[in-house]
Design an enzyme around this catalytic site. Sequence first.
Site, PDB file in Angstrom:
ATOM      1  N   GLY A 232     -10.219   1.720  -1.641  1.00 25.03           N
ATOM      2  CA  GLY A 232     -10.085   1.566  -3.091  1.00 25.03           C
ATOM      3  C   GLY A 232     -10.576   0.207  -3.558  1.00 25.03           C
TER       4      GLY A 232
ATOM      5  NE  ARG B 236      -9.195   6.047  -2.708  1.00 24.84           N
ATOM      6  CZ  ARG B 236      -8.429   4.976  -2.524  1.00 24.84           C
ATOM      7  NH1 ARG B 236      -8.160   4.553  -1.312  1.00 24.84           N
ATOM      8  NH2 ARG B 236      -7.936   4.303  -3.559  1.00 24.84           N
TER       9      ARG B 236
ATOM     10  CG  ASP C 171      -4.493   0.719   8.353  1.00 24.66           C
ATOM     11  OD1 ASP C 171      -4.461  -0.258   9.128  1.00 24.66           O
ATOM     12  OD2 ASP C 171      -4.222   1.885   8.700  1.00 24.66           O
TER      13      ASP C 171
ATOM     14  CB  THR D 272      -4.680  -3.253   0.462  1.00 22.56           C
ATOM     15  OG1 THR D 272      -3.658  -2.449  -0.171  1.00 22.56           O
ATOM     16  CG2 THR D 272      -3.967  -4.204   1.389  1.00 22.56           C
TER      17      THR D 272
ATOM     18  CG  ASP E  20      -0.845  -0.250  -1.912  1.00 22.83           C
ATOM     19  OD1 ASP E  20      -0.682  -0.408  -3.126  1.00 22.83           O
ATOM     20  OD2 ASP E  20      -1.203   0.832  -1.402  1.00 22.83           O
TER      21      ASP E  20
ATOM     22  CG  ASP F 217       0.115  -1.459   2.953  1.00 24.19           C
ATOM     23  OD1 ASP F 217      -1.044  -1.877   2.748  1.00 24.19           O
ATOM     24  OD2 ASP F 217       0.424  -0.259   2.884  1.00 24.19           O
TER      25      ASP F 217
ATOM     26  N   GLY G  29       1.978   1.845  -4.702  1.00 28.77           N
ATOM     27  CA  GLY G  29       2.672   1.482  -3.466  1.00 28.77           C
ATOM     28  C   GLY G  29       3.186   2.719  -2.767  1.00 28.77           C
ATOM     29  NE  ARG G  30      -0.502   7.427  -2.406  1.00 29.90           N
ATOM     30  CZ  ARG G  30      -0.357   8.396  -3.324  1.00 29.90           C
ATOM     31  NH1 ARG G  30       0.349   9.466  -3.055  1.00 29.90           N
ATOM     32  NH2 ARG G  30      -0.923   8.270  -4.500  1.00 29.90           N
TER      33      ARG G  30
ATOM     34  CD  GLU H 243       1.211   5.382  -5.545  1.00 23.45           C
ATOM     35  OE1 GLU H 243       0.759   6.356  -6.164  1.00 23.45           O
ATOM     36  OE2 GLU H 243       0.485   4.486  -5.073  1.00 23.45           O
TER      37      GLU H 243
ATOM     38  NE  ARG I  88      11.871   8.310 -25.197  1.00 27.37           N
ATOM     39  CZ  ARG I  88      11.448   8.240 -26.460  1.00 27.37           C
ATOM     40  NH1 ARG I  88      10.193   7.908 -26.718  1.00 27.37           N
ATOM     41  NH2 ARG I  88      12.270   8.520 -27.457  1.00 27.37           N
TER      42      ARG I  88
ATOM     43  NE  ARG J 269      -7.541   0.801  -6.609  1.00 26.86           N
ATOM     44  CZ  ARG J 269      -6.693   0.904  -5.575  1.00 26.86           C
ATOM     45  NH1 ARG J 269      -5.618   1.642  -5.680  1.00 26.86           N
ATOM     46  NH2 ARG J 269      -6.946   0.303  -4.463  1.00 26.86           N
TER      47      ARG J 269
END
Lengths: 341, 341, 341, 341
Positions: free
Chosen positions: A10, A72, A103, A125, A127, A129, A170-171, A222, A266, A275
């Site tokens: 990404g 990807r 990764d 990333t 994220d 991680d 953040g999966r 997420e 809400r 991103r």
Amino acid sequence: MRIGLLTGGGDCPGLNAAIRAVVKHALGEYGHTVIGFRNGWKGVASGDLQPMSRDDIRGVLDSGGTLLGTARFHPHRQEGGLEAVHATLEAERIEALICIGGDGTLHAASKVAESGVKVVAIPKTIDNDVAGTDRSIGFETAVHIATEAIDRIHTTAESHNRVMVIELMGREAGWIAVQAGIAGGAEVVLTPEQPFDIDRITAYLRHRHRAHANFSIVVVAEGAVPAANTSMEWQTKYGDFGEIVAGAVGEKVAAEIATRTGFDTRVTVLGHVQRGGTPLPSDRILGSRFGVAAVDAISTGHSEVMTALHGEDVVLVPLAEVAGKSKPVPQDLIRVASALA
Amino acid sequence: MRIGLLTGGGDCPGLNAAIRAVVKHALGEYGHTVIGFRNGWKGVASGDLQPMSRDDIRGVLDSGGTLLGTARFHPHRQEGGLEAVHATLEAERIEALICIGGDGTLHAASKVAESGVKVVAIPKTIDNDVAGTDRSIGFETAVHIATEAIDRIHTTAESHNRVMVIELMGREAGWIAVQAGIAGGAEVVLTPEQPFDIDRITAYLRHRHRAHANFSIVVVAEGAVPAANTSMEWQTKYGDFGEIVAGAVGEKVAAEIATRTGFDTRVTVLGHVQRGGTPLPSDRILGSRFGVAAVDAISTGHSEVMTALHGEDVVLVPLAEVAGKSKPVPQDLIRVASALA
Amino acid sequence: MRIGLLTGGGDCPGLNAAIRAVVKHALGEYGHTVIGFRNGWKGVASGDLQPMSRDDIRGVLDSGGTLLGTARFHPHRQEGGLEAVHATLEAERIEALICIGGDGTLHAASKVAESGVKVVAIPKTIDNDVAGTDRSIGFETAVHIATEAIDRIHTTAESHNRVMVIELMGREAGWIAVQAGIAGGAEVVLTPEQPFDIDRITAYLRHRHRAHANFSIVVVAEGAVPAANTSMEWQTKYGDFGEIVAGAVGEKVAAEIATRTGFDTRVTVLGHVQRGGTPLPSDRILGSRFGVAAVDAISTGHSEVMTALHGEDVVLVPLAEVAGKSKPVPQDLIRVASALA
Amino acid sequence: MRIGLLTGGGDCPGLNAAIRAVVKHALGEYGHTVIGFRNGWKGVASGDLQPMSRDDIRGVLDSGGTLLGTARFHPHRQEGGLEAVHATLEAERIEALICIGGDGTLHAASKVAESGVKVVAIPKTIDNDVAGTDRSIGFETAVHIATEAIDRIHTTAESHNRVMVIELMGREAGWIAVQAGIAGGAEVVLTPEQPFDIDRITAYLRHRHRAHANFSIVVVAEGAVPAANTSMEWQTKYGDFGEIVAGAVGEKVAAEIATRTGFDTRVTVLGHVQRGGTPLPSDRILGSRFGVAAVDAISTGHSEVMTALHGEDVVLVPLAEVAGKSKPVPQDLIRVASALA
């Protein structure tokens, strides 16, 4: 030396700073040739490339995204993918490859290195991680965008006496959620690291609204999942959390809060804006430092390493130590988030 | 436990996040009492104080400055200063003191600790030159503001074919100049750490403008000084650099560039805007983490320590190891700045 | 004079600037008393109020939301609503009422004025569709936030060769979509004013991606509807567009584009962040000018008027001329949006 | 049709939006040819030009400055200047000229039109003092940058109990000072339109600091001048205000305040950052609308006109009515600024 350069996975802010640093430093300090591959590993596999000059990187330092494009695409997961990659590298006489990615890219880089091409990876990333480095390119800008969104939603929450649920990226890890949650003063932060108990959350919100407040901010990564004791009920109602789709968790959490507390609730799913856009200085600097370090590493014979930030220093860590691993949010940070809720 | 809290030295973004964290965590986790002193050490000396409640810290997380006020007052440098401080601490039965400040405050904290009051310091300075910690509160926001200014000046430099000189804060160390210089893509960065050679600078600018560009950005830290070989001439022309005043260096460097190269050259002195406004998430998070850590430290019997960031961890370092020391910009970063110029 | 003050409808940036201006000017210039009602008309109906002093408005100029709170409550649509409002106004001896709000509030204001209380309205709505004024409070900040989101999504679109669909607020009028679409350089902008033809849109995108681009930005106002010739098919597939819920249109449009073109297409629903956060200077100024003008109007005997911006001037227009009307985006602006696509 | 295009005078945000709109609309709608002149009138005089294609304007919408470059060169004030301009226009068979600029450019445009070339002007100036239009390109972004600086300085003023003086651009008119002053909540705003009385200012600040505040913000336009009754004394002390240089007024006002009140007073001269960086949406939209309108005007036979914003409409006004005139800040706005101080 002929160096290949690609960005995979990404996109995120700070990639262009790294590309610029690689090109400037490789050309200016060492006289190397830099070949840019378009759209990540896909461009290596298909031979879609362009030699990089100083003109190609003019004015890109403060721009988001990647001027090389990305996709990807993982060569080691495609039939014939690695073979195509090797064929291009050989045809173009690429001696070393600098791969900027997350990764998936690190993993592909390990595979490609087996063939003898020198490989240096640069971690990116939003994220955060990737294991082995304090920070990856793109993370701090994503936290900034997410915090800005929480700040904005805060004023609506207060003006309307609402519970506002905001779902952030953040999966696998909750880095953005925890850091933006602390920075934005969220009352509740849900992460993949700690399965959440919806009963406790709604009890806390009821207590808070009775005691001293009339609004609350709930941040949901997420990849957040319900704890075992409540997951059964959730599965019945919403289906398997194994198949989470964007927006799903935030909406479910908001629905439960609304139903159980009766508060006006809400949800906002921040999505792709996290991103993009102008990179923060810290991501431009990290990209620049990693780019320079990667060129230095390759020029001094290193291979199968990743540039990494350790405290104030940029160092090299073996790819073998980090590929395939993940870096969860430390308990210390999660504790700060809940101490200040 | 009765904890005193103060912010000393120049204000910066992120102080309110630290104050908020100290109050929330001390009250919520430990049931301590927190006494806020107004205007730094001055308020301790004069007994200007207020008990802090959760109401006092509502809505301050994203605000700049310090809600407690601050002043450039150092008790150990004032006749009777330390005595007045001790008198107040005793009268108010303060058992521990959390001091948020820069080098002057750390030094004062060491002195105060000699009397038996527990002391924990939290480092803040936009200059980032406090030793023993990767980062101090306020620095990243200052770099962001400075980079934004360079980005803006960039478009004018290009549109008008100019050399734009921009003077940034940094009297003892060039952290802001180097990081904003890298992030903003400056062609030249002058810092206190490396005396500059005006001949080399102008030669480089002439070369650059002949070869491939029609504009340049020169970043000057306010504490930058000319190298020995040129300083004589500068002293004759501009007087002693020992007595630098705000704006002086930038203007002198711009004047020399204009005279020697004939290029249209302008100077901007960014000044006080670098210390103000909404803190970046990273400063809110650092302030929050340091605040929580300081309360934890005091509650577990620590004293004469400073909270510090080491990589991803917040740790405690002895005040004795850091007070009076400074942290210059590492060669590594300076090298990146010049590699990418 | 005793003046009542309220904010009604959805919150938006710039309300606090208007509140501050009303209080400062009413107290400072005329010596009036200002009674603030909490949570809009609800607070008038229930007698939830507070006298406003200069202390109440300190530091609010640059904050989003409304310090008085708001609610979507319309007294003329509630059984006994108007009676309760009148009872409070009489009990509190309110001689005049300044109502900051959108169309619902303007309408309520007309009704309340029938009882003899002087009423001056100040228009606010991020949708900008209040008739009779060039601009309403909150609109320009919303456009700014939306444009920033498009800018961010742009870099992802380009890096990944994607069609990015972004849904913005605007149920009745497409002001935000058109202005943010022009400012963000969107390829397609869909508004409630012009029913869209999905065939034409996908044909255009296919042409564009064949000819000279590999990405596109499609901006969709939440009230956009398909043209008659395609609506039948859409109704069969997605149900009645009369019951649009947030996110619905954007997702449908994205699904159709993906299916018909095969392009990698993603959707972002910007949502509540559009109404929050620090107001732009232009909204702070508009709020300040309207607040001063409203107090002047009341103090000089006006009633049943709305403050309005006409070019560079703030004027008063009769409520009767504007309540219940709407202001669609002019063709001129829509033409600019499509000319520059 | 062969259309020439240039940007003259100081650069500002929004110029690229106008250039982009001219090129896109002229090529896309009418099939004209657009010739871009580099560095304003200087490029016309010297024949420095480039044909403009869609590639030249890709990605420029959100960038500051002008991709064509600019220079402070006025052909009608140079010996042989107009002749050189005419020679180039004839040699290049330019039938119409679109000039984006401030008052100097409008004046030059009138002169050039005398030779028979069709001329349409587009007004830009951060000072907003071009007559005949509600707004000029660049103004709103400059106000935004200036307001952001005041917001930042505000937190330092409050934290340190200081008077902060900030000098903003505006030599002939105080538009930026008044609007940023209102938006930033300044206590005092000094403009060229209203000579200031330093005695009244310091009396007001003393009163304010005694009564209810411990800090103040004073905004000074660079063209502000002292009133007749105090100017004598100022002249003796500081020399002739006729020769104001950048920073001069702000520093003098700060010095007087510090001397007369004894308050800790600091000055910031914002300078060049006010003209740079990412344009606000409103400047991108104004530039886009003006660009489209200019091309439409030329294509339908108009000449010697300027595009102008009147309320919500873009209209054409005769150059003869606006060239050489200036637009002072209206009393209404100045009154709002002082009512809310």
